[in-house]
Motif scaffolding. Sequence first.
Motif, PDB file in Angstrom:
ATOM      1  N   ASP A  38       0.949  -1.524   0.149  1.00 37.85           N
ATOM      2  CA  ASP A  38       0.060  -0.321   0.071  1.00 37.85           C
ATOM      3  C   ASP A  38       0.955   1.459  -0.261  1.00 37.85           C
ATOM      4  OD1 ASP A  38      -2.535  -1.141  -0.180  1.00 37.85           O
ATOM      5  OD2 ASP A  38      -2.874  -1.182   1.764  1.00 37.85           O
ATOM      6  N   THR A  39       1.957   1.008   0.544  1.00 40.57           N
ATOM      7  CA  THR A  39       3.055   2.156   0.371  1.00 40.57           C
ATOM      8  C   THR A  39       3.683   1.973  -1.325  1.00 40.57           C
ATOM      9  OG1 THR A  39       3.568   2.340   2.744  1.00 40.57           O
ATOM     10  CG2 THR A  39       4.543   3.592   1.561  1.00 40.57           C
ATOM     11  N   PRO A  40       3.799   3.418  -1.971  1.00 38.29           N
ATOM     12  CA  PRO A  40       4.485   3.339  -3.102  1.00 38.29           C
ATOM     13  C   PRO A  40       6.111   3.322  -2.917  1.00 38.29           C
ATOM     14  CG  PRO A  40       2.960   5.324  -2.957  1.00 38.29           C
ATOM     15  CD  PRO A  40       2.982   4.884  -1.696  1.00 38.29           C
ATOM     16  N   ALA A  41       6.450   2.288  -3.984  1.00 37.82           N
ATOM     17  CA  ALA A  41       7.831   2.304  -3.842  1.00 37.82           C
ATOM     18  C   ALA A  41       8.797   3.264  -3.606  1.00 37.82           C
ATOM     19  CB  ALA A  41       8.158   0.406  -5.029  1.00 37.82           C
ATOM     20  N   ALA A  42       8.568   4.010  -4.683  1.00 33.06           N
ATOM     21  CA  ALA A  42       9.439   4.869  -4.821  1.00 33.06           C
ATOM     22  C   ALA A  42       9.644   6.035  -3.043  1.00 33.06           C
ATOM     23  CB  ALA A  42       9.162   6.080  -5.431  1.00 33.06           C
TER      24      ALA A  42
END
Length: 253
Positions: A38-42
Amino acid sequence: MQFSANLGFLWKELSLPDAIRAAKAAGFHAVECHFPYDTPAAEVKAALEETGLKMLGLNTIPGDVAGGEFGLCALPGREVDARAAIDQAVAYAAEIGAGAIHVMAGKAKGVEAQKMFVSKLRYACKQAAPHGITILIEPLNTYDVPGYFMTTSDHAEQIIELVDEPNIKLMFDCYHMQLMQGDLSHAIERLLPKIGHIQFASVPDRGAPDHGEVNYAHIFKVIEGLGYKAPVGAEYKPTGSTEETLDWLKDYL
């Protein structure tokens, strides 16, 4: 001795990037997580670069937990979902530079489940290999996860031999193994060539490693004495704030 903070349990009240920063501030040498998707990998990659910490590993998705699932990759008839979960994990791990993926088997039993799990692990190993990623399998105890496909290190060894790929290893969680088998010192020594990561928590309450039936000061000395150099994962459930449970870590900083 080096330690990794498992952010699936520690600093759960924080966003994953902020939990990475908190782990760095507390003195951990690395981090690991459960389901970061749910957290952007970037954003995760940026926090890792900022802190200089390595993300040791993450898990494939567990499936419908509310419906009783806890992993997909040994469930006959769920081949498409299992492959998608592996693809998702490999892509995310590669983007953030994670070193390993725990492929979750799920609640199943029998010959067909074993065939399914072996097949999906071979697929995972081949997808992960170009990125230098290790595939991990983990026996889970029958108290916390009744019905899970793999509950002993003997079964895990059998699976590793059947998969027969160079980048599959055992996740040795001292908490699960103490509940199921005991004799941790000898087990770690015997299994060390097949171990890809070690985790710990107190037994039987899965709290910080400063109480309970396992003498972790001794276990950590055993691990060090065997020449194991990688960070060992603190995967325990804090009572109260995570900071209030970190007195054990001060002995190693």
